[in-house]
Design an enzyme around this catalytic site. Structure first.
Site, PDB file in Angstrom:
ATOM      1  N   LYS A 199       0.806  -1.230   0.000  1.00 46.59           N
ATOM      2  CA  LYS A 199       0.000   0.000   0.000  1.00 46.59           C
ATOM      3  C   LYS A 199       0.837   1.278   0.000  1.00 46.59           C
ATOM      4  O   LYS A 199       0.477   2.258  -0.640  1.00 46.59           O
ATOM      5  CB  LYS A 199      -0.956   0.037   1.198  1.00 46.59           C
ATOM      6  CG  LYS A 199      -2.093  -0.969   1.111  1.00 46.59           C
ATOM      7  CD  LYS A 199      -3.040  -0.778   2.291  1.00 46.59           C
ATOM      8  CE  LYS A 199      -4.095  -1.856   2.334  1.00 46.59           C
ATOM      9  NZ  LYS A 199      -5.100  -1.614   3.365  1.00 46.59           N
TER      10      LYS A 199
ATOM     11  N   ASP B 128     -10.391   2.575   2.533  1.00 47.13           N
ATOM     12  CA  ASP B 128     -10.657   1.891   3.810  1.00 47.13           C
ATOM     13  C   ASP B 128     -11.533   2.730   4.750  1.00 47.13           C
ATOM     14  O   ASP B 128     -12.430   2.218   5.408  1.00 47.13           O
ATOM     15  CB  ASP B 128      -9.339   1.548   4.514  1.00 47.13           C
ATOM     16  CG  ASP B 128      -8.611   0.396   3.845  1.00 47.13           C
ATOM     17  OD1 ASP B 128      -9.273  -0.432   3.202  1.00 47.13           O
ATOM     18  OD2 ASP B 128      -7.372   0.341   3.964  1.00 47.13           O
TER      19      ASP B 128
END
Ligand code: ATR
Length: 285
Positions: A75, A111
């Site tokens: 990420k 997220d």
């Protein structure tokens, strides 16, 4: 899925290392099928030492992908290598969703939106409170702290066994975020309206501490980002003590929505059938 739909539509991926346990292909496959859209979404394992090459192949079009999801451990690098990371991922220093627009690689992090959309769906009104307690200061807590702050919570107390990690996050996310050592948990819970477990405590049969939630506001909500088991030991304790609980599975489902819309052109819906599909998959493993 029928072959022609997979062959002719846009191709998207989820990459990580390892990636074979990801449930994202099941989620996106369900939406492609139920919406009758052409396209494919598959797990694509990329080792850390060749991740930059993979991003190059995305940018020059040779991979054939229109974009995809990125998970652990890529990420941070995905954020750094993207041409146009948005503001959310800039603040987090991490991206989980990539897409190409006219040869330019864009990146965001979904997220936090997954977290808030799950609570919006399962406990509307959760954001009426002013004070939140975030238990844990690992990678998973960051997008949640950001999302809770951006929803308007005035005080966000991050409590962690290693208090230095909580301090880093308080520095990163600004004056509404406060860092505390684990021993302060009972004190900061006093009057809080939202409690979020972002630690791995209670995951998959692991032990969890006994927590006393009774000092929370009477109508407080307790949620957990762990979703195996669905009702974690922390959620079970909160429910026994009379609090509303929201499990973490919906965060996984809702975080997938923005990417799907980018790659395949239609906004999908998180419904009970999708949830049932993932629960059945969890139960069979
Ligand atoms: P992730 O990126 O998935 O959040 P992580 O970075 O390893 O994973 O973070 C795990 C979180 O669970 C951390 O907050 C960790 O606390 P430390 O920062 O002190 O390590 C917390 N955690 C894990 N096991 C724990 C335990 N036995 N007691 C208390 N906290 C624990």
């Amino acid at each position: 899925m029928d072959d022609s739909r997979e062959t002719f539509g846009p191709k998207a991926f989820v990459t990580g290392f390892p990636i074979k346990h990801s449930r994202s292909p099941l989620i996106h496959g369900y939406w492609l099928k139920t919406l009758g859209l052409p396209g494919s979404y598959r797990a694509h394992e990329v080792a850390p030492d060749v991740f930059a090459d993979f991003i190059d192949s995305l940018k020059d079009g040779s991979s054939g992908f229109v974009g995809g999801n990125v998970t652990i451990p890529h990420k941070e690098l995905a954020f750094r290598l993207a041409d146009r990371p948005d503001q959310l991922s800039q603040e987090l220093g991490a991206s989980n969703t990539l897409w190409l627009e006219e040869g330019v690689l864009h990146a965001t992090n979904t997220d936090g939106r997954g977290f808030t959309a799950n609570l919006d769906e399962r406990h509307p009104g959760w954001d009426r409170h002013e004070t939140a307690v975030v238990f844990g200061a690992g990678g998973a807590s960051r997008a949640i702290i950001q999302a809770v702050r951006d929803r308007g919570f005035k005080e966000i107390h991050v409590v962690n066994r290693t208090v230095e990690r909580a301090r880093e996050l308080a520095d990163r996310f600004g004056p509404r975020v406060h860092a505390h050592p684990a021993g302060a948990l009972a004190e900061v819970m006093n009057g809080a309206g939202l409690f979020i477990n972002t630690t791995s405590l209670g995951m998959d049969g692991e032990a969890a501490p006994q927590l006393d939630f009774t000092a929370l506001a009477a109508n407080a909500v307790v949620t957990d980002i762990v979703y195996i088991p669905l009702k974690t030991p922390i959620l079970a304790q909160a429910e026994e003590q009379g609090f509303s609980i929201v499990d973490g599975l919906g965060m996984l489902l809702h975080q997938a929505v923005p990417g799907f819309e980018k790659w395949f052109g239609k906004r999908p819906v998180v419904d009970a059938a999708l949830r049932g599909l993932i629960v059945a998959d969890m139960e069979s493993h």
